[in-house]
Write a protein that holds these residues in place. Structure first.
Motif, PDB file in Angstrom:
ATOM      1  N   ASP A 282      87.087  85.713 -22.492  1.00 29.72           N
ATOM      2  CA  ASP A 282      87.534  86.268 -23.774  1.00 29.72           C
ATOM      3  C   ASP A 282      86.355  86.834 -24.563  1.00 29.72           C
ATOM      4  O   ASP A 282      86.457  87.887 -25.186  1.00 29.72           O
ATOM      5  CB  ASP A 282      88.251  85.194 -24.594  1.00 29.72           C
ATOM      6  CG  ASP A 282      89.602  84.815 -23.994  1.00 29.72           C
ATOM      7  OD1 ASP A 282      90.175  85.667 -23.276  1.00 29.72           O
ATOM      8  OD2 ASP A 282      90.064  83.693 -24.238  1.00 29.72           O
ATOM      9  N   ARG A 285      85.290  90.166 -23.005  1.00 34.55           N
ATOM     10  CA  ARG A 285      86.193  91.249 -23.432  1.00 34.55           C
ATOM     11  C   ARG A 285      85.910  91.642 -24.877  1.00 34.55           C
ATOM     12  O   ARG A 285      85.904  92.834 -25.216  1.00 34.55           O
ATOM     13  CB  ARG A 285      87.646  90.809 -23.290  1.00 34.55           C
ATOM     14  CG  ARG A 285      88.132  90.670 -21.849  1.00 34.55           C
ATOM     15  CD  ARG A 285      89.649  90.582 -21.818  1.00 34.55           C
ATOM     16  NE  ARG A 285      90.144  90.381 -20.471  1.00 34.55           N
ATOM     17  CZ  ARG A 285      90.526  89.207 -19.978  1.00 34.55           C
ATOM     18  NH1 ARG A 285      90.472  88.118 -20.742  1.00 34.55           N
ATOM     19  NH2 ARG A 285      90.976  89.104 -18.741  1.00 34.55           N
ATOM     20  N   ALA A 288      82.824  93.698 -25.036  1.00 35.58           N
ATOM     21  CA  ALA A 288      83.081  95.052 -24.542  1.00 35.58           C
ATOM     22  C   ALA A 288      83.759  95.908 -25.612  1.00 35.58           C
ATOM     23  O   ALA A 288      83.426  97.085 -25.794  1.00 35.58           O
ATOM     24  CB  ALA A 288      83.947  94.998 -23.286  1.00 35.58           C
ATOM     25  N   ARG A 289      84.695  95.306 -26.345  1.00 37.48           N
ATOM     26  CA  ARG A 289      85.373  96.049 -27.411  1.00 37.48           C
ATOM     27  C   ARG A 289      84.401  96.401 -28.530  1.00 37.48           C
ATOM     28  O   ARG A 289      84.457  97.510 -29.079  1.00 37.48           O
ATOM     29  CB  ARG A 289      86.551  95.232 -27.956  1.00 37.48           C
ATOM     30  CG  ARG A 289      87.751  95.189 -27.013  1.00 37.48           C
ATOM     31  CD  ARG A 289      88.978  94.639 -27.716  1.00 37.48           C
ATOM     32  NE  ARG A 289      88.814  93.230 -28.074  1.00 37.48           N
ATOM     33  CZ  ARG A 289      89.175  92.216 -27.284  1.00 37.48           C
ATOM     34  NH1 ARG A 289      89.706  92.448 -26.099  1.00 37.48           N
ATOM     35  NH2 ARG A 289      89.016  90.963 -27.698  1.00 37.48           N
TER      36      ARG A 289
END
Length: 298
Positions: A282, A285, A288-289
């Motif tokens: 999590d 991710r 990355a965002r």
């Protein structure tokens, strides 16, 4: 401290400011500081990474050569990537980039030459004699229409051939299994020979060839006594890879990254049944965002 992955950290050198450094001296100072910080980390190495001949000066290359010799560090360089690069160098320096690197003393067994799509027979022979490693980035070259690396000619000349993906801007999935297959197929088309860069040769480039390019071939790259246990288990019982007649051929031409079930790095399990071990997915991710938003805003 012990890292859970193996990596070669690039120490970038370029002649213009970036988010990493503002001046030539700062690039060198920061790079050497990173090298000093991680010099005793067993799973981490460092390499000088002058971007390319057209973005790095003779003065920087001379300094890199001196430091590479002193510290016994490889030099990772994008070289002869495009025909335009070669023609531009001839106009600006009166010589092809490879010849310029020879004159500066960088064509030796520390050189990791990436791409190398524009080569003469004389340059190929010089690479073999000097112990240069060439990293073939087939999918990046295809995406950017850069040209074709003469992989089979290099291999037959005795040049150490490795495989790479290049960066995500020119090879979106960074998939080494995809690169393995593409490199093997493209080499055949370039050589006009269906036997060029056969499955065993391609697998060697992806494993021992890469280890040798990094200077780590005594530690990794093959499964044998005395080397670190860097292992990947690939499930060939999937329907996509049945029936099996030749395991190496199946790995190169039929298998995909989704069939890698387990991975060990220096004997430590980092992937278990396709699930990363000790990774906060999590958070990965979310990071990355955050980077996507930061880059898009620029």
């Amino acid at each position: 401290r012990r890292l859970g992955f193996r990596a070669m950290v690039a120490l970038p050198i370029i002649e213009f400011p970036s988010a990493w450094a503002a001046t030539r001296d700062e690039y060198f100072d920061k790079g050497l500081a990173v090298h000093d910080e991680f010099r005793d980390e067993p799973l981490l190495g460092t390499s000088f990474a002058p971007h390319a001949p057209y973005t790095v000066s003779d003065a920087s290359f001379k300094r890199i050569r001196m430091l590479s010799d002193q510290l016994d560090l490889p030099v990772h360089l994008h070289l002869h990537e495009t025909a335009h690069e070669v023609e531009q160098a001839k106009r600006e320096h009166g010589a092809r980039p490879f010849a310029r690197m020879q004159a500066l003393g960088l064509v030796n067994d520390h050189l990791i030459a990436v791409h190398m799509t524009q080569l003469t027979e004389v340059e190929i022979a010089a690479c073999a004699e000097a112990g240069v490693s060439v990293v073939h980035c087939a999918e990046s070259n295809l995406k950017l229409a850069s040209g074709f690396c003469p992989a089979e000619k290099l291999r037959r000349a005795g040049v150490n051939l490795a495989l790479g993906t290049d960066g995500c801007a020119s090879n979106n999935d960074l998939d080494m299994f995809g690169e393995l297959r593409t490199a093997a197929l493209l080499a055949k088309a370039v050589a006009d020979d269906a036997s060029a860069l056969d499955a065993a040769g391609a697998l060697h480039a992806a494993t021992l060839g890469g280890a040798r390019a990094l200077g780590w071939n005594e530690r990794i790259g093959s499964i044998e006594a005395g080397k670190q246990a860097d292992l990947a288990a690939v499930r060939l019982d999937e329907i996509e890879t049945q029936p099996i007649y030749d395991v190496i051929s199946q790995l190169v031409y039929a298998a995909g990254r989704w069939q890698v079930s387990d991975v060990w790095i220096a004997g430590v399990r980092r992937l278990r049944e396709r699930a990363l071990v000790d990774f906060d997915i999590d958070e990965v991710r979310a990071k990355a965002r955050r980077w996507r938003e930061r880059i898009a805003a620029r």
